[in-house]
Motif scaffolding. Sequence first.
Motif, PDB file in Angstrom:
ATOM      1  N   GLU A  23      26.394  62.130  71.268  1.00 16.62           N
ATOM      2  CA  GLU A  23      26.777  61.808  73.002  1.00 16.62           C
ATOM      3  C   GLU A  23      26.580  63.363  73.707  1.00 16.62           C
ATOM      4  O   GLU A  23      26.412  63.017  74.891  1.00 16.62           O
ATOM      5  CB  GLU A  23      28.683  62.071  72.685  1.00 16.62           C
ATOM      6  CG  GLU A  23      29.042  61.013  73.805  1.00 16.62           C
ATOM      7  CD  GLU A  23      30.707  60.730  73.082  1.00 16.62           C
ATOM      8  OE1 GLU A  23      31.012  60.361  73.708  1.00 16.62           O
ATOM      9  OE2 GLU A  23      30.877  61.876  72.656  1.00 16.62           O
ATOM     10  N   VAL A  37      31.092  66.896  77.098  1.00 19.83           N
ATOM     11  CA  VAL A  37      31.534  65.443  76.021  1.00 19.83           C
ATOM     12  C   VAL A  37      32.999  65.855  76.885  1.00 19.83           C
ATOM     13  O   VAL A  37      34.206  64.565  76.675  1.00 19.83           O
ATOM     14  CB  VAL A  37      31.609  65.879  74.451  1.00 19.83           C
ATOM     15  CG1 VAL A  37      32.111  64.316  73.854  1.00 19.83           C
ATOM     16  CG2 VAL A  37      29.771  65.786  74.329  1.00 19.83           C
ATOM     17  N   HIS A  41      34.831  62.993  78.195  1.00 21.22           N
ATOM     18  CA  HIS A  41      35.828  62.195  77.795  1.00 21.22           C
ATOM     19  C   HIS A  41      37.743  62.731  78.992  1.00 21.22           C
ATOM     20  O   HIS A  41      38.130  61.688  79.078  1.00 21.22           O
ATOM     21  CB  HIS A  41      36.565  62.458  76.802  1.00 21.22           C
ATOM     22  CG  HIS A  41      35.809  62.121  75.876  1.00 21.22           C
ATOM     23  ND1 HIS A  41      35.489  62.531  74.369  1.00 21.22           N
ATOM     24  CD2 HIS A  41      34.270  61.043  75.988  1.00 21.22           C
ATOM     25  CE1 HIS A  41      34.992  62.343  73.848  1.00 21.22           C
ATOM     26  NE2 HIS A  41      34.141  61.171  74.484  1.00 21.22           N
ATOM     27  N   HIS A 108      28.278  56.294  80.479  1.00 22.23           N
ATOM     28  CA  HIS A 108      29.277  57.026  79.234  1.00 22.23           C
ATOM     29  C   HIS A 108      29.766  55.859  79.079  1.00 22.23           C
ATOM     30  O   HIS A 108      29.071  54.906  77.664  1.00 22.23           O
ATOM     31  CB  HIS A 108      30.559  58.071  79.731  1.00 22.23           C
ATOM     32  CG  HIS A 108      31.107  58.165  78.325  1.00 22.23           C
ATOM     33  ND1 HIS A 108      29.778  58.818  77.850  1.00 22.23           N
ATOM     34  CD2 HIS A 108      32.177  58.115  77.742  1.00 22.23           C
ATOM     35  CE1 HIS A 108      30.830  59.071  75.961  1.00 22.23           C
ATOM     36  NE2 HIS A 108      32.214  58.777  76.339  1.00 22.23           N
ATOM     37  N   PHE A 111      26.831  53.852  77.046  1.00 15.20           N
ATOM     38  CA  PHE A 111      26.304  54.187  76.719  1.00 15.20           C
ATOM     39  C   PHE A 111      27.116  54.157  74.774  1.00 15.20           C
ATOM     40  O   PHE A 111      26.307  53.727  73.574  1.00 15.20           O
ATOM     41  CB  PHE A 111      26.430  56.183  76.416  1.00 15.20           C
ATOM     42  CG  PHE A 111      26.048  56.981  75.138  1.00 15.20           C
ATOM     43  CD1 PHE A 111      25.637  57.359  74.263  1.00 15.20           C
ATOM     44  CD2 PHE A 111      27.407  57.812  73.951  1.00 15.20           C
ATOM     45  CE1 PHE A 111      25.131  58.073  72.769  1.00 15.20           C
ATOM     46  CE2 PHE A 111      27.855  58.049  72.936  1.00 15.20           C
ATOM     47  CZ  PHE A 111      26.301  58.081  72.881  1.00 15.20           C
ATOM     48  N   HIS A 112      28.468  54.074  75.260  1.00 15.01           N
ATOM     49  CA  HIS A 112      29.537  53.681  74.007  1.00 15.01           C
ATOM     50  C   HIS A 112      29.003  52.489  73.460  1.00 15.01           C
ATOM     51  O   HIS A 112      28.953  52.076  72.294  1.00 15.01           O
ATOM     52  CB  HIS A 112      30.796  54.274  74.410  1.00 15.01           C
ATOM     53  CG  HIS A 112      31.315  55.298  74.230  1.00 15.01           C
ATOM     54  ND1 HIS A 112      31.899  55.565  73.172  1.00 15.01           N
ATOM     55  CD2 HIS A 112      30.828  56.590  74.633  1.00 15.01           C
ATOM     56  CE1 HIS A 112      32.203  56.453  72.683  1.00 15.01           C
ATOM     57  NE2 HIS A 112      32.074  57.139  73.690  1.00 15.01           N
TER      58      HIS A 112
END
Length: 153
Positions: A23, A37, A41, A108, A111-112
């Motif tokens: 990440e 990171v 989040h 993001h 990405f996940h």
Amino acid sequence: MSKAVNVLNELLVNLFNDILQIEQNALQSGDFKDLSVTEIHTIEAIGMYEPRSMSEVAGDLGITVGTLTTAINKLIKKGYVERKRIEEDRRVVLIQLTKRGKLAYRIHEKFHSDMIKATIGGLSKEEEEVLTNSLEKLNIFFKDKYNLKHKGE
């Protein structure tokens, strides 16, 4: 400790560290080099659509409002988040993502999504179900054992 316990411990620790490293590397190689990171989040916890209160976001992240305030101030300076007062009560401060924050959120999220697709790509339906059920049980165990909130609570 049995061999299985040792292997499982090593796998969990390595997996956790690897995901964080992947990440961080993804952030550092993209358009959002200025985000950590933890910050991404925080952006994820704020969410895309509705402005939210500091206490709601802090609760979702499991941190104090004071800790969140420090993070939000940095994200405001970087152009990812903005504060907004509501007309009915000017004392109430909400936070929301800026356009740049929403873009970081979407990237993001992708990405996940890509990471999950790569993880289950070579698995049969049965293997996918076993993996999902096992991880759900593990997640519930950790949340119950360490008094963490379950998603959606």
